[in-house]
Design an enzyme around this catalytic site. Structure first.
Site, mmCIF file in Angstrom:
data_model
loop_
_atom_site.group_PDB
_atom_site.id
_atom_site.type_symbol
_atom_site.label_atom_id
_atom_site.label_comp_id
_atom_site.label_asym_id
_atom_site.label_seq_id
_atom_site.Cartn_x
_atom_site.Cartn_y
_atom_site.Cartn_z
ATOM 1 N N HIS A 192 0.815 -1.226 0.000
ATOM 2 C CA HIS A 192 0.000 0.000 0.000
ATOM 3 C C HIS A 192 0.844 1.269 0.000
ATOM 4 O O HIS A 192 0.298 2.372 -0.063
ATOM 5 C CB HIS A 192 -0.996 -0.010 1.167
ATOM 6 C CG HIS A 192 -0.386 -0.355 2.492
ATOM 7 N ND1 HIS A 192 0.214 0.605 3.281
ATOM 8 C CD2 HIS A 192 -0.255 -1.531 3.152
ATOM 9 C CE1 HIS A 192 0.677 0.009 4.374
ATOM 10 N NE2 HIS A 192 0.407 -1.282 4.321
ATOM 11 N N HIS B 169 7.577 7.100 4.183
ATOM 12 C CA HIS B 169 6.825 6.488 3.088
ATOM 13 C C HIS B 169 6.062 7.579 2.345
ATOM 14 O O HIS B 169 6.065 8.740 2.769
ATOM 15 C CB HIS B 169 5.857 5.425 3.625
ATOM 16 C CG HIS B 169 4.820 6.001 4.515
ATOM 17 N ND1 HIS B 169 5.004 6.164 5.892
ATOM 18 C CD2 HIS B 169 3.606 6.527 4.242
ATOM 19 C CE1 HIS B 169 3.943 6.750 6.401
ATOM 20 N NE2 HIS B 169 3.086 6.981 5.419
ATOM 21 N N HIS C 213 2.516 8.796 -0.299
ATOM 22 C CA HIS C 213 1.156 8.632 -0.831
ATOM 23 C C HIS C 213 1.120 9.449 -2.111
ATOM 24 O O HIS C 213 1.699 10.548 -2.164
ATOM 25 C CB HIS C 213 0.107 9.165 0.149
ATOM 26 C CG HIS C 213 0.176 8.542 1.517
ATOM 27 N ND1 HIS C 213 -0.648 7.511 1.920
ATOM 28 C CD2 HIS C 213 0.997 8.805 2.578
ATOM 29 C CE1 HIS C 213 -0.353 7.182 3.176
ATOM 30 N NE2 HIS C 213 0.658 7.939 3.595
ATOM 31 N N GLU D 166 -2.618 13.422 1.021
ATOM 32 C CA GLU D 166 -3.645 13.062 2.021
ATOM 33 C C GLU D 166 -4.208 14.326 2.646
ATOM 34 O O GLU D 166 -5.426 14.566 2.630
ATOM 35 C CB GLU D 166 -3.024 12.151 3.094
ATOM 36 C CG GLU D 166 -2.517 10.826 2.498
ATOM 37 C CD GLU D 166 -2.689 9.653 3.426
ATOM 38 O OE1 GLU D 166 -1.968 9.567 4.433
ATOM 39 O OE2 GLU D 166 -3.569 8.827 3.156
ATOM 40 N N THR E 93 -3.237 7.352 9.042
ATOM 41 C CA THR E 93 -4.183 7.539 7.925
ATOM 42 C C THR E 93 -4.508 6.223 7.224
ATOM 43 O O THR E 93 -5.205 6.205 6.215
ATOM 44 C CB THR E 93 -3.622 8.517 6.872
ATOM 45 O OG1 THR E 93 -2.438 7.922 6.299
ATOM 46 C CG2 THR E 93 -3.286 9.861 7.477
ATOM 47 N N HIS F 200 5.656 11.164 4.294
ATOM 48 C CA HIS F 200 5.486 11.105 5.752
ATOM 49 C C HIS F 200 6.732 10.545 6.425
ATOM 50 O O HIS F 200 7.168 9.428 6.115
ATOM 51 C CB HIS F 200 4.281 10.221 6.109
ATOM 52 C CG HIS F 200 2.976 10.839 5.737
ATOM 53 N ND1 HIS F 200 1.827 10.104 5.504
ATOM 54 C CD2 HIS F 200 2.628 12.128 5.534
ATOM 55 C CE1 HIS F 200 0.837 10.907 5.203
ATOM 56 N NE2 HIS F 200 1.294 12.155 5.221
HETATM 57 C C1 LIG Z 1 1.657 -1.166 15.613
HETATM 58 C C2 LIG Z 1 1.831 -1.422 14.154
HETATM 59 C C3 LIG Z 1 1.533 -0.217 13.304
HETATM 60 C C4 LIG Z 1 0.272 0.443 13.737
HETATM 61 C C5 LIG Z 1 1.353 -0.670 11.859
HETATM 62 C C6 LIG Z 1 2.507 -0.233 11.042
HETATM 63 C C7 LIG Z 1 2.577 1.275 10.828
HETATM 64 O O1 LIG Z 1 3.629 1.841 10.961
HETATM 65 N N1 LIG Z 1 1.436 1.929 10.440
HETATM 66 C C8 LIG Z 1 1.340 3.255 9.986
HETATM 67 C C9 LIG Z 1 2.343 4.206 10.118
HETATM 68 C C10 LIG Z 1 2.163 5.514 9.630
HETATM 69 C C11 LIG Z 1 0.967 5.860 8.983
HETATM 70 S S1 LIG Z 1 0.710 7.477 8.380
HETATM 71 N N2 LIG Z 1 0.236 7.388 6.857
HETATM 72 O O2 LIG Z 1 1.983 8.173 8.462
HETATM 73 O O3 LIG Z 1 -0.385 8.047 9.168
HETATM 74 C C12 LIG Z 1 -0.032 4.921 8.842
HETATM 75 C C13 LIG Z 1 0.149 3.629 9.335
HETATM 76 ZN ZN LIG Z 2 1.429 8.098 5.451
#
Ligand SMILES: CC[C@H](C)CCC(=O)Nc1ccc(S(N)(=O)=O)cc1
Ligand SMILES: [Zn+2]
Length: 258
Positions: free
Chosen positions: A63, A92, A94, A104, A200, A117
């Site tokens: 994703h 990472h 988006h 986002e 998110t 992010h």
């Molecule tokens: C405990 C395990 C953890 C929840 C799952 C792995 C993880 O890192 N999730 C994650 C991280 C950052 C964002 S964002 N897009 O930056 O809000 C979204 C999802």
């Molecule tokens: Zn993100």
């Protein structure tokens, strides 16, 4: 439900079934409406200190495409709205399938073609996972940078050059140890929006202090095209891996700028 994604049958409108917090009052992203934000003169500058990682992977997790060190190395974030030191965890992206969509967060309803992010966790916790589950908006601090198409981004080039190697979901490559993550950041981390929000993507935990920078970073059209060649776990282009804005409810968005 099929594993969550961004398609018609598993996208953001479905996520509440596995994650009821999807309809919570502190969800992210949001539309950053300049007429409704409030300048906070108490917001200090942010300091990010990123030490080169000797063992980091760049991976396609189905994703997003993500830079993930194998362990912490003292890279940390302090200052701004943060009361304590946060450890760097991963970064990472988006993005969209064209230049009119992809970010986002939005600014007065405007979407950028992509958003980067940088994820950090509150160092008073024993681990990242504990920080996610720690309750309240101080578990994670995520820096959001809008990407717009313009000049080539030399600091991101070592990463965008690796994208063809992680085209398929579940693939990863080792990132050269001379990759300088610090160079991605603007020289001074000023002019940002900040508010209490969530992850998110599922599990959508409401554990994030969001810090979204007003000034977009530039990437070249070729670098944007590299993202658009990435494939998700259904074999489709990953572009469109962004959640639409969520209701603000009774949250305040503060700015470090007037
Ligand atoms: C405990 C395990 C953890 C929840 C799952 C792995 C993880 O890192 N999730 C994650 C991280 C950052 C964002 S964002 N897009 O930056 O809000 C979204 C999802
Ligand atoms: Zn993100």
């Amino acid at each position: 439900m099929a594993p969550w994604g961004y398609e018609k049958d598993n996208g953001p409108a479905h996520w509440h079934k596995d994650c009821p917090i999807a309809n919570g009052k502190n969800q992210s992203p949001i539309d950053l409406i300049n007429g409704e934000v409030k300048y906070d003169s108490g917001l200090k500058p942010l300091t990010a200190k990123y030490v080169p990682f000797s063992d980091a992977k760049f991976l396609n997790n189905g994703h997003s495409v993500q830079f993930q060190p194998s362990a912490g190395n003292g890279s940390e974030l302090t200052g701004g709205p943060l009361a304590v030191k946060y450890n760097f965890e991963q970064f990472h992206f988006h993005w969209g399938n064209n230049d009119t969509e992809g970010s986002e967060h939005r600014v007065d309803g405007k979407m950028y073609p992509a958003e980067l992010h940088f994820v950090h966790w509150n160092s008073t916790n024993p681990s990242f996972k504990d920080a996610v589950g720690s309750g309240g908006p101080n578990g994670l601090a995520v820096l959001g940078f809008f990407l717009k198409v313009g000049a080539e981004n030399a600091a991101l080039k070592p990463i965008t050059d690796l994208i063809p190697k992680v085209k398929d979901a579940g693939t990863s490559v080792t990132v050269p140890s001379n990759f300088d993550m610090q160079a991605i950041l603007p020289a001074t981390l000023t002019d940002y929006y900040t508010y209490d929000g969530s992850l998110t993507t599922p599990p959508l935990a409401e554990c994030v202090k969001w810090i979204v920078f007003k000034q977009p970073l530039e990437v070249s059209a070729a670098q944007m095209e590299a993202f658009r060649s990435v494939i998700n776990r259904d074999g489709k282009p990953m572009g469109g891996n962004y959640r639409p804005p969520c209701p603000l409810h009774d949250r305040a968005v503060k700015t470090s700028f007037k």
